[in-house]
Write a protein that holds these residues in place. Structure first.
Motif, PDB file in Angstrom:
ATOM      1  N   ILE A 145       0.849  -1.196   0.000  1.00  0.00           N
ATOM      2  CA  ILE A 145       0.000   0.000   0.000  1.00  0.00           C
ATOM      3  C   ILE A 145       0.881   1.242   0.000  1.00  0.00           C
ATOM      4  CG2 ILE A 145      -1.702   1.298   1.351  1.00  0.00           C
ATOM      5  CD1 ILE A 145      -2.740  -1.429   2.308  1.00  0.00           C
ATOM      6  N   LYS A 146       0.702   2.077  -1.005  1.00  0.00           N
ATOM      7  CA  LYS A 146       1.602   3.223  -1.132  1.00  0.00           C
ATOM      8  C   LYS A 146       1.236   4.349  -0.184  1.00  0.00           C
ATOM      9  CE  LYS A 146       2.362   2.269  -5.919  1.00  0.00           C
ATOM     10  NZ  LYS A 146       0.962   1.865  -6.179  1.00  0.00           N
ATOM     11  N   VAL A 147      -0.052   4.464   0.134  1.00  0.00           N
ATOM     12  CA  VAL A 147      -0.485   5.533   1.023  1.00  0.00           C
ATOM     13  C   VAL A 147      -0.006   5.215   2.456  1.00  0.00           C
ATOM     14  CG1 VAL A 147      -2.781   4.599   1.606  1.00  0.00           C
ATOM     15  CG2 VAL A 147      -2.467   7.061   1.468  1.00  0.00           C
ATOM     16  N   THR A 148       0.548   6.216   3.138  1.00  0.00           N
ATOM     17  CA  THR A 148       1.035   5.984   4.499  1.00  0.00           C
ATOM     18  C   THR A 148      -0.088   6.297   5.499  1.00  0.00           C
ATOM     19  OG1 THR A 148       1.735   8.260   4.888  1.00  0.00           O
ATOM     20  CG2 THR A 148       3.337   6.792   3.814  1.00  0.00           C
ATOM     21  N   LYS A 208     -11.818   3.655  -0.656  1.00  0.00           N
ATOM     22  CA  LYS A 208     -11.459   4.381  -1.874  1.00  0.00           C
ATOM     23  C   LYS A 208      -9.944   4.639  -1.927  1.00  0.00           C
ATOM     24  CE  LYS A 208     -12.259   8.919  -2.450  1.00  0.00           C
ATOM     25  NZ  LYS A 208     -13.154  10.079  -2.334  1.00  0.00           N
ATOM     26  N   HIS A 209      -9.404   5.205  -0.851  1.00  0.00           N
ATOM     27  CA  HIS A 209      -7.986   5.581  -0.856  1.00  0.00           C
ATOM     28  C   HIS A 209      -7.066   4.375  -0.764  1.00  0.00           C
ATOM     29  CE1 HIS A 209      -8.849   9.775  -0.910  1.00  0.00           C
ATOM     30  NE2 HIS A 209      -9.591   9.704   0.192  1.00  0.00           N
ATOM     31  N   LEU A 210      -7.484   3.362  -0.019  1.00  0.00           N
ATOM     32  CA  LEU A 210      -6.627   2.173   0.121  1.00  0.00           C
ATOM     33  C   LEU A 210      -6.527   1.444  -1.214  1.00  0.00           C
ATOM     34  CD1 LEU A 210      -7.719   0.821   3.620  1.00  0.00           C
ATOM     35  CD2 LEU A 210      -5.466   1.698   2.992  1.00  0.00           C
ATOM     36  N   LEU A 211      -7.639   1.288  -1.890  1.00  0.00           N
ATOM     37  CA  LEU A 211      -7.619   0.567  -3.164  1.00  0.00           C
ATOM     38  C   LEU A 211      -6.866   1.351  -4.233  1.00  0.00           C
ATOM     39  CD1 LEU A 211     -11.177  -0.998  -3.252  1.00  0.00           C
ATOM     40  CD2 LEU A 211      -8.986  -2.141  -2.880  1.00  0.00           C
ATOM     41  N   ALA A 212      -7.032   2.669  -4.206  1.00  0.00           N
ATOM     42  CA  ALA A 212      -6.357   3.502  -5.205  1.00  0.00           C
ATOM     43  C   ALA A 212      -4.835   3.380  -5.088  1.00  0.00           C
ATOM     44  CB  ALA A 212      -6.785   4.947  -5.053  1.00  0.00           C
ATOM     45  N   SER A 213      -4.332   3.094  -3.887  1.00  0.00           N
ATOM     46  CA  SER A 213      -2.883   3.082  -3.689  1.00  0.00           C
ATOM     47  C   SER A 213      -2.346   1.666  -3.490  1.00  0.00           C
ATOM     48  CB  SER A 213      -2.521   3.946  -2.486  1.00  0.00           C
ATOM     49  OG  SER A 213      -2.860   3.268  -1.310  1.00  0.00           O
ATOM     50  N   ASN A 214      -3.195   0.683  -3.758  1.00  0.00           N
ATOM     51  CA  ASN A 214      -2.806  -0.706  -3.504  1.00  0.00           C
ATOM     52  C   ASN A 214      -2.245  -1.332  -4.777  1.00  0.00           C
ATOM     53  OD1 ASN A 214      -2.802  -3.477  -2.941  1.00  0.00           O
ATOM     54  ND2 ASN A 214      -4.398  -3.179  -1.409  1.00  0.00           N
ATOM     55  N   SER A 215      -1.026  -1.857  -4.687  1.00  0.00           N
ATOM     56  CA  SER A 215      -0.405  -2.423  -5.881  1.00  0.00           C
ATOM     57  C   SER A 215      -0.917  -3.837  -6.165  1.00  0.00           C
ATOM     58  CB  SER A 215       1.112  -2.415  -5.755  1.00  0.00           C
ATOM     59  OG  SER A 215       1.493  -3.073  -4.574  1.00  0.00           O
ATOM     60  N   LEU A 216      -1.453  -4.533  -5.155  1.00  0.00           N
ATOM     61  CA  LEU A 216      -1.973  -5.889  -5.380  1.00  0.00           C
ATOM     62  C   LEU A 216      -3.494  -5.892  -5.516  1.00  0.00           C
ATOM     63  CD1 LEU A 216       0.152  -8.022  -2.902  1.00  0.00           C
ATOM     64  CD2 LEU A 216       0.392  -7.837  -5.357  1.00  0.00           C
ATOM     65  N   LYS A 217      -4.155  -5.152  -4.610  1.00  0.00           N
ATOM     66  CA  LYS A 217      -5.621  -5.060  -4.576  1.00  0.00           C
ATOM     67  C   LYS A 217      -6.260  -6.410  -4.238  1.00  0.00           C
ATOM     68  CE  LYS A 217      -6.266  -1.130  -7.639  1.00  0.00           C
ATOM     69  NZ  LYS A 217      -5.011  -0.865  -8.339  1.00  0.00           N
ATOM     70  N   SER A 218      -7.462  -6.339  -3.727  1.00  0.00           N
ATOM     71  CA  SER A 218      -8.198  -7.570  -3.423  1.00  0.00           C
ATOM     72  C   SER A 218      -8.859  -8.067  -4.702  1.00  0.00           C
ATOM     73  CB  SER A 218      -9.261  -7.287  -2.374  1.00  0.00           C
ATOM     74  OG  SER A 218     -10.315  -6.562  -2.955  1.00  0.00           O
ATOM     75  N   ASP A 219      -9.233  -9.355  -4.707  1.00  0.00           N
ATOM     76  CA  ASP A 219      -9.877  -9.931  -5.901  1.00  0.00           C
ATOM     77  C   ASP A 219     -11.144  -9.155  -6.242  1.00  0.00           C
ATOM     78  OD1 ASP A 219      -7.889 -11.719  -5.742  1.00  0.00           O
ATOM     79  OD2 ASP A 219      -9.100 -13.315  -4.835  1.00  0.00           O
ATOM     80  N   GLU A 220     -11.899  -8.898  -5.188  1.00  0.00           N
ATOM     81  CA  GLU A 220     -13.167  -8.192  -5.388  1.00  0.00           C
ATOM     82  C   GLU A 220     -12.892  -6.795  -5.952  1.00  0.00           C
ATOM     83  OE1 GLU A 220     -16.537  -5.944  -2.829  1.00  0.00           O
ATOM     84  OE2 GLU A 220     -15.008  -7.117  -1.789  1.00  0.00           O
TER      85      GLU A 220
END
Ligand SMILES: *Cc1c(COP(=O)(O)O)cnc(C)c1O
Length: 386
Positions: A289-292, A365-377
């Motif tokens: 996760i890129k966001v700190t 919203k912010h976690l997914l936007a900065s996630n390099s793997l992301k959840s399947d859903e």
């Protein structure tokens, strides 16, 4: 507030018990001790005061050493400075975020080699999660050093079926405004050592000797809880278990809504323990996760939502510069990592489901936007809709 506070406060007014003593204080001490499963309790003006009294009761003073958890609020360790002793900080371990038995054992071995053992060990139960008490107590018993259990954040939590805060020679709880139940400000010392509790009440009321005139032969403090505030505490205690359930529900809803996001790790609950989940805390894996946590705190702030970082470890505080610190492993400072990656979410027991959904929406919203793997859903969400 729960609703019954007025009843107890009115009793105090009607009987004119507006003093730092009185029937509400006595009743609150009895009821709290029954709840905690200790022989007695002594109500104080704050949790910090209760820790200070516990140190005084062990005779800790100038030149002494006290071991203390590093990952905690400063109030755990400030009383060590009040009595002129030297704090030595102990790192956390991963499974509870609390005091590492490995680091504690190291600190004791070192102290033994230097022929200077600590006078007491302050073990903190962070965010409602009990520390590994069996392991920690076994080590302290080996060196015959008593434990003060800082359970300011873990009232209502269990460790192997017993109430958190009832394991140390002394336990302390806080009723500050931000805690799971509150008297607006207040604390309590619990113990099975009734003699020590009687002494704590003496010290907390200016240490007045048994004489007709005002006579003093020891330094005392003005640390007792008022009879009015104890009335608030009695009413709050009646709803404590409901509050614990509400906080656990808040935690569960966060896990349901965010637990599938890669790199989001919620604070664990050690097997055999039951946390009051005072605060929902989590870590964000910086590899994923890129966001700190700090970015997220700001992003939430923009939506008028308040989140907080995890406590900054005390061994990293300017106040305690130069104090000794024992890490969990060589080059593995768990408390420092938890501080860098940790985030505390809004967790109030009065937060509505709608309010929490709003928090979750912003976080997702912010976690997914900065996630390099992301959840399947989430992958589905992002690409599936095109
Ligand atoms: C709140 C808190 C205290 C101090 O309690 P007060 O009643 O505010 O003095 C001590 N230790 C920890 C871990 C706390 O969170």
């Amino acid at each position: 507030m729960s609703g019954n506070e007025h009843k107890y406060i009115n009793e105090a007014f009607e009987t004119n018990w507006i003093a730092p003593l009185g029937p509400n204080v006595n009743a609150f001490e009895k009821e709290l001790a029954t709840y905690a499963g200790t022989a007695g309790a002594a109500a104080t003006s704050s949790g910090t005061a209760a820790i200070h009294l516990a140190l005084e009761l062990f005779g800790v003073g100038h030149g002494d050493i006290v071991f203390c958890s590093s990952l905690t609020f400063v109030a755990s360790a400030n009383p060590i400075l009040y009595v002129g002793a030297e704090p030595v900080f102990i790192d956390s371990e991963e499974e509870t975020w609390n005091m590492s038995p490995v680091a504690l054992a190291c600190a004791f071995e070192d102290a033994q080699a230097r022929r200077k053992l600590p006078k007491a060990v302050i073990v903190v139960n962070l965010y409602g999660q009990s520390a590994k008490m069996d392991e920690l107590m076994e080590i302290c018993e080996r060196y015959e050093i008593p434990i003060i259990e800082d359970a300011a954040e873990s009232l209502g939590s269990l460790y192997k079926g017993k109430k958190s805060g009832s394991f140390g020679h002394f336990g302390i709880y806080s009723f500050n405004g931000n805690k799971i139940i509150t008297t607006s400000g207040g604390g309590i010392l619990v113990s099975n050592d009734l003699e020590a509790l009687a002494r704590s009440r003496f010290l907390a009321t200016q240490a007045r000797d048994a004489a007709k005139h005002y006579q003093h032969s020891t330094v005392g403090y003005n640390y007792r809880m008022s009879n009015i505030l104890a009335g608030v505490g009695r009413a709050q205690l009646e709803v404590l278990d409901e509050r614990v359930q509400a906080r656990r529900d808040v935690f569960d809803r966060y896990v349901q809504a965010l637990g599938d996001i890669k790199g989001v790790h919620f604070m664990p609950e050690l097997e055999g323990t039951y946390s009051n989940r005072w605060l929902t805390a989590l870590t964000l894996d910086p590899e994923v996760i890129k966001v700190t946590p700090y970015d997220l705190i700001d992003l939430l702030e923009e939506e008028n939502i308040e989140a907080r970082p995890v406590w900054k470890p005390l061994h990293m505080q300017p106040l305690f510069e130069g104090c000794k610190f024992y890490p969990h492993g060589k080059g593995d400072v768990v408390s420092k990592r938890l501080f860098a990656e940790g985030l505390c979410l809004p967790s109030g027991s009065n937060m509505t489901v709608e309010e929490q959904e709003r928090v979750i929406e912003v976080l997702r919203k912010h976690l997914l936007a900065s996630n390099s793997l992301k959840s399947d859903e989430a992958v589905h969400e992002v690409y599936g809709k095109q």
